[in-house]
Design an enzyme around this catalytic site. Sequence first.
Site, PDB file in Angstrom:
ATOM      1  N   ASP A 118       0.866  -1.053  -0.065  1.00 32.30           N
ATOM      2  CA  ASP A 118      -0.022  -0.092   0.255  1.00 32.30           C
ATOM      3  C   ASP A 118       0.971   1.222  -0.088  1.00 32.30           C
ATOM      4  O   ASP A 118       2.016   1.044  -0.197  1.00 32.30           O
ATOM      5  CB  ASP A 118      -1.095  -0.168   1.333  1.00 32.30           C
ATOM      6  CG  ASP A 118      -2.168   0.928   0.824  1.00 32.30           C
ATOM      7  OD1 ASP A 118      -3.141   0.723   1.781  1.00 32.30           O
ATOM      8  OD2 ASP A 118      -2.076   1.765   0.038  1.00 32.30           O
TER       9      ASP A 118
ATOM     10  N   GLU B  95     -11.187  18.631   4.320  1.00 34.29           N
ATOM     11  CA  GLU B  95     -12.257  19.162   4.681  1.00 34.29           C
ATOM     12  C   GLU B  95     -13.515  18.161   4.999  1.00 34.29           C
ATOM     13  O   GLU B  95     -14.773  18.142   5.429  1.00 34.29           O
ATOM     14  CB  GLU B  95     -13.323  20.070   3.995  1.00 34.29           C
ATOM     15  CG  GLU B  95     -12.765  21.476   4.377  1.00 34.29           C
ATOM     16  CD  GLU B  95     -11.466  21.793   3.266  1.00 34.29           C
ATOM     17  OE1 GLU B  95     -11.356  20.908   2.393  1.00 34.29           O
ATOM     18  OE2 GLU B  95     -11.191  23.048   3.214  1.00 34.29           O
TER      19      GLU B  95
HETATM   20  C1  GLC Z   1      -4.341   4.063  -0.192  1.00 34.11           C
HETATM   21  C2  GLC Z   1      -5.269   3.307   0.218  1.00 34.11           C
HETATM   22  C3  GLC Z   1      -5.339   1.963  -0.986  1.00 34.11           C
HETATM   23  C4  GLC Z   1      -5.103   2.433  -2.389  1.00 34.11           C
HETATM   24  C5  GLC Z   1      -3.904   3.105  -2.456  1.00 34.11           C
HETATM   25  C6  GLC Z   1      -3.885   3.838  -3.786  1.00 34.11           C
HETATM   26  O1  GLC Z   1      -3.365   4.318   0.588  1.00 34.11           O
HETATM   27  O2  GLC Z   1      -4.982   2.398   1.452  1.00 34.11           O
HETATM   28  O3  GLC Z   1      -6.528   1.417  -0.598  1.00 34.11           O
HETATM   29  O4  GLC Z   1      -5.320   1.443  -3.257  1.00 34.11           O
HETATM   30  O5  GLC Z   1      -3.482   4.121  -1.506  1.00 34.11           O
HETATM   31  O6  GLC Z   1      -4.334   4.769  -3.987  1.00 34.11           O
END
Ligand code: GLC
Length: 752
Positions: free
Chosen positions: A299, A508
């Site tokens: 992630d 926001e």
């Molecule tokens: C974020 C999210 C993940 C997502 C990734 C790319 O941190 O936790 O679910 O797919 O970044 O946007």
Amino acid sequence: MCASCGNDGTPLYKDASAPVGKRVEDLLGRMTLEEKVGQMNQFVGLEHIRKNEASLSEEDLKNNTANAFYPGFSADSVAEWTKKGLVGSFLHVLTLDEANYLQSLAMQSRLAIPVIFGIDAIHGNANAPDNTVYPTNIGLASSFDLGLAYRIARETAAEMRAMNMHWTFNPNVEVARDPRWGRVGETFGEDPYLVSLMGEETVKGYQGDLSSDDVLACIKHFAGGSQPINGTNGSPTDLSERTIREVFFPPFEKGVEAGAMSLMTAHNELNGIPCHSNEWLMEDVLRGEWDFKGFVVSDWMDIEHIHDLHATAENLKEAFFQSIMAGMDMHMHGVYWNEYVCELVREGRIPESRIDESVRRILEMKFRLGLFEQPYADEKTTMDVRLCETHRQTALEAARKSIVLLKNDGLLPLSPEKYRRVLVTGINADDHNILGDWSADQKPENVVTVLEGLKMIAPQTDFVFVDQGWDPRNMSRQAVDRAASLARTCDLNIVVAGEYMYRGRWTERTSGEDTDRSDIDLVGLQNELIQKVAASGKPTVLVLISGRPLGTQWAAEHLPALVNAWEPGMYGGQAIAEILYGQVNPSAKLAVTIPRSVGQTQMIYNHKPSQYFHPYAVTPSTPLYPFGYGLSYTDYEYSDLRLDRTEIPADGSVKVSVTVKNTGRMAGEEIVQLYIRDRFSQVTRPVKELKDFARIALEPGESRNVEFTVTPDKLKFLDKGLKPIVEPGEFIVMVGPSSDDRDLLTASFFVR
Ligand code: GLC
């Protein structure tokens, strides 16, 4: 590996007729270490970089998981690396134009290995403009319509490929267990069985036969991040192995069984070990126990966080080392990866064979998705698929099926003749926020707000709109009082309240990714608005737009009607209006418990027997609305629960039947639910667990005999040694319209 060529000198990996495995090996044999490590690296798109380096500071990057740039490195550098074949993937590329441009750079590299574009297509490819926007996952789960989940995934795959997107970071198959957590709306709810089945259908819908009109699914986030110790995204998760295996693993195992070929690890640490360097998760369980054949993607900057957050690696290079050796295949995202990982291999700390493992997994997907033969999408035909009529109709159908009627004392459905002048107000009454989290700006003609929907469905009604603005934190008492005074001049009031999820105003928001709360009541003056409008003495309907459950106790106790629309997507306003005016009979059931207040957390339906042995003092210990609950404009009568036998062997099955009758005056669809309880067991078991459901359509007066088969897998649990068993003894079968005991018919059988 020897590289080989066809008769005409074409390298084997470029021969589309050759077996994928051979193409992979041929290409791998031609690649330098730098090119291999580059395939394991992902970057955000050039436009994303340029936008954020112009608007964010380096400080802003620190805990940001949605916007990035690379301090010290320009977008042009990333373009150069792509041309050199040192970038394997991109994310946050939001236009076909940019995707084709980046691909054209990759195709100029020495081996012309196409990049794979990943995107958060969570509810349609909504996170990019000009795509169909379906309800978010919590609403889809509330439809209990597995076929719909499959269809939406299929349609999303088509729209993604039309935009040269190849890989969605979905389904989120986490089990939601905390309403403070901002991502409940992104999940299929709190029940492992429902989450598993929804995830399975979604994976199958995305991946099809994993060829050039399909996309790669990504089951996420592995694991346990939906029960963070304080409700905030990415905070520590501390779970027993029993809970991990009984609650959080099943949807992932089902996703692997369904053929998911990518998985994303979770931000959080799990019992002291960051998921991104957790060999038990990525190797022992995922590949060892479940035989996962796909690739693991990190992630957002979570490999870096092994060092700069969890502090279990003294520097970035160590973090990369730990993660790769624990099973990580692709880095989301950015700089230093290529340099450090090549160093680690040259130092002999990471064997090149380990790099080859990851590169094989990634290349196999690129070959199977047809990227080498079809690296681009066609600008001329892209909008033939995206937002096509069929997909629009699915989005409307899904919105209608996702909206939960929580209370109706007879006020609904509304009669235009009776209510000629209607007040409409609230932060979500006329806002694109209705699209839900993970949504980019969509054109006004592709979004129906609630106010627009009401005018569409009841054109003869005089709708008096009082704008409360979009920002719940900064509502004006003047606007609240204006609504209150106008309410007295109207026949009926509709307040559209809830949370704020629009990503264009990231800081926001009050719900969504990285937007967790220490409360689950309405933010700002929303309660005051509701109460002052209701004080007019005119009937007042509350409609909630939100991804998280909201403990709207006052409204539930004092208003005649309450509708929970979740995040219903592009046609949410139309579907809400159709339901309020009775053109559509609501059918959805809650896929997650709605507590009365945050203090009741953790409040789940499938709790253990002792959970309320001592109920709370002063306040109730029951939910505001239970899992599986949802009203209709018609009534259903359940009767004649029967089992075809009352004793079975441990490998036997029981047929369960029940009669459901539509005793009202309106056709409708009912979601019949079957729960099981293991009456006595060697370890404690939940008071009930959903083990089957059926969505049935019934005309007024029509009866249907609904049959379920309870098979041994529905009776299994983990014994004291965490081994799955079916234990002899009594099992209670419960069937009804919700998880509330008062709604359930019961019978029991014995396993001998
Ligand atoms: C974020 C999210 C993940 C997502 C990734 C790319 O941190 O936790 O679910 O797919 O970044 O946007």
